[in-house]
Scaffold this active site. Structure first.
Site, PDB file in Angstrom:
ATOM      1  N   CYS A   8     -30.615   6.094 -12.508  1.00  0.00           N
ATOM      2  CA  CYS A   8     -30.286   5.411 -13.756  1.00  0.00           C
ATOM      3  C   CYS A   8     -30.810   6.130 -14.992  1.00  0.00           C
ATOM      4  CB  CYS A   8     -30.800   3.970 -13.715  1.00  0.00           C
ATOM      5  SG  CYS A   8     -32.589   3.827 -13.521  1.00  0.00           S
ATOM      6  N   CYS A  52     -37.018   0.354  -8.340  1.00  0.00           N
ATOM      7  CA  CYS A  52     -36.636  -0.476  -9.481  1.00  0.00           C
ATOM      8  C   CYS A  52     -36.342  -1.904  -9.034  1.00  0.00           C
ATOM      9  CB  CYS A  52     -35.409   0.123 -10.173  1.00  0.00           C
ATOM     10  SG  CYS A  52     -34.861  -0.810 -11.622  1.00  0.00           S
ATOM     11  N   ASP A  69     -20.086  -5.630 -10.316  1.00  0.00           N
ATOM     12  CA  ASP A  69     -20.748  -6.530  -9.364  1.00  0.00           C
ATOM     13  C   ASP A  69     -21.358  -7.740 -10.061  1.00  0.00           C
ATOM     14  OD1 ASP A  69     -20.954  -4.863  -6.602  1.00  0.00           O
ATOM     15  OD2 ASP A  69     -21.166  -3.520  -8.303  1.00  0.00           O
ATOM     16  N   GLY A  74     -23.847  -4.547 -16.623  1.00  0.00           N
ATOM     17  CA  GLY A  74     -22.658  -4.025 -17.278  1.00  0.00           C
ATOM     18  C   GLY A  74     -21.607  -3.581 -16.286  1.00  0.00           C
TER      19      GLY A  74
END
Length: 251
Positions: free
Chosen positions: A167, A116, A28, A25
């Protein structure tokens, strides 16, 4: 340049190969998707839902992932490529969040976002998409280059601000308040020059070099190290050299 990954590894994707852009979203991945539309690939996008807010609140109302996925869909619509969402929240919980909790509870400072990448983006996602003709694309551009390209192509996310912080915590919640839902308090002393100057509620609340924010002190005090064995935070006045983390018991 772009990062293109495949298992088993082949040097470059060929004409008509299936290429999947991992989109968050943000700007990048939006630029990566646009760049790949200029090549002759079977191109699609995937959004990884890594955190299930229902585990905390019992509701998806106002969830950050919905806003992110909406931005992914806007970009994909503008670029005319299909996109899907994959729920990897179970894998994230088991391989990223729980190990992070254990390290925080032990007084360490883990980096969940790095884990992650290893466990989710280049782990669970790759397994989920595991076919011999599938590539996964991600960025390796500088931020300035990304912004310039996004504005040049008038992408829907060109002006979107950078996301900050971990996040699953998000930007609207305090880290300490969030983690306290999962780790019980473990009070201990805050020490400066051998004297008790305060009490902490858990080693995980502090990182080396952080402003300790101790009331009643005449100058700012910063965390110099954590004594894991004695459950103590040691602080020094601003401007002094910090020492390495120490875990030695008291004499």
């Amino acid at each position: 340049s772009l990062g293109l990954f495949k298992n088993p590894v082949k040097l470059n994707p060929g004409k008509g190969d299936r290429v999947v852009v991992a989109m968050s979203g943000g700007v990048d991945s939006s630029v990566v998707a646009k760049l790949l539309t200029q090549a002759d690939y079977d191109l699609s996008a995937v959004y990884m839902r890594n955190w299930d807010t229902r585990d905390e609140s019992g509701s998806d109302s106002g969830c950050e992932w919905k806003k992110n996925y909406a931005d992914v869909q806007r970009v994909c619509k503008a670029l005319d490529i299909p996109c899907t969402m994959i729920d990897l929240s179970k894998e994230y919980w088991n391989t990223v969040f729980q190990p992070s909790l254990h390290e925080w509870e032990a007084g360490g400072t883990p980096n969940p976002d790095i884990w992650c990448n290893k466990e989710i983006k280049f782990g669970a996602l790759m397994k989920h998409l595991s076919t011999e003709d599938t590539w996964v694309a991600t960025a390796s551009f500088t931020k300035q280059q990304v912004r310039e390209k996004a504005h040049e192509w008038n992408l829907p996310t060109a002006a979107r601000e950078e996301s900050m912080g971990i996040c699953f915590v998000g930007e609207k919640r305090r880290f300490h308040e969030f983690i306290s839902q999962y780790i019980p308090p473990k009070p201990g002393n805050i020490i400066a020059s051998g004297k008790v100057v305060g009490v902490h509620q858990g080693l995980w609340q502090y990182t080396i070099g952080q402003n300790a924010r101790i009331r009643g002190m005449s100058q700012k005090m910063f965390v110099s190290h954590k004594d894991l064995l004695n459950n103590e935070i040691h602080v020094v006045a601003g401007g002094r050299v910090f020492s390495s983390p120490q875990c030695q018991p008291k004499n």
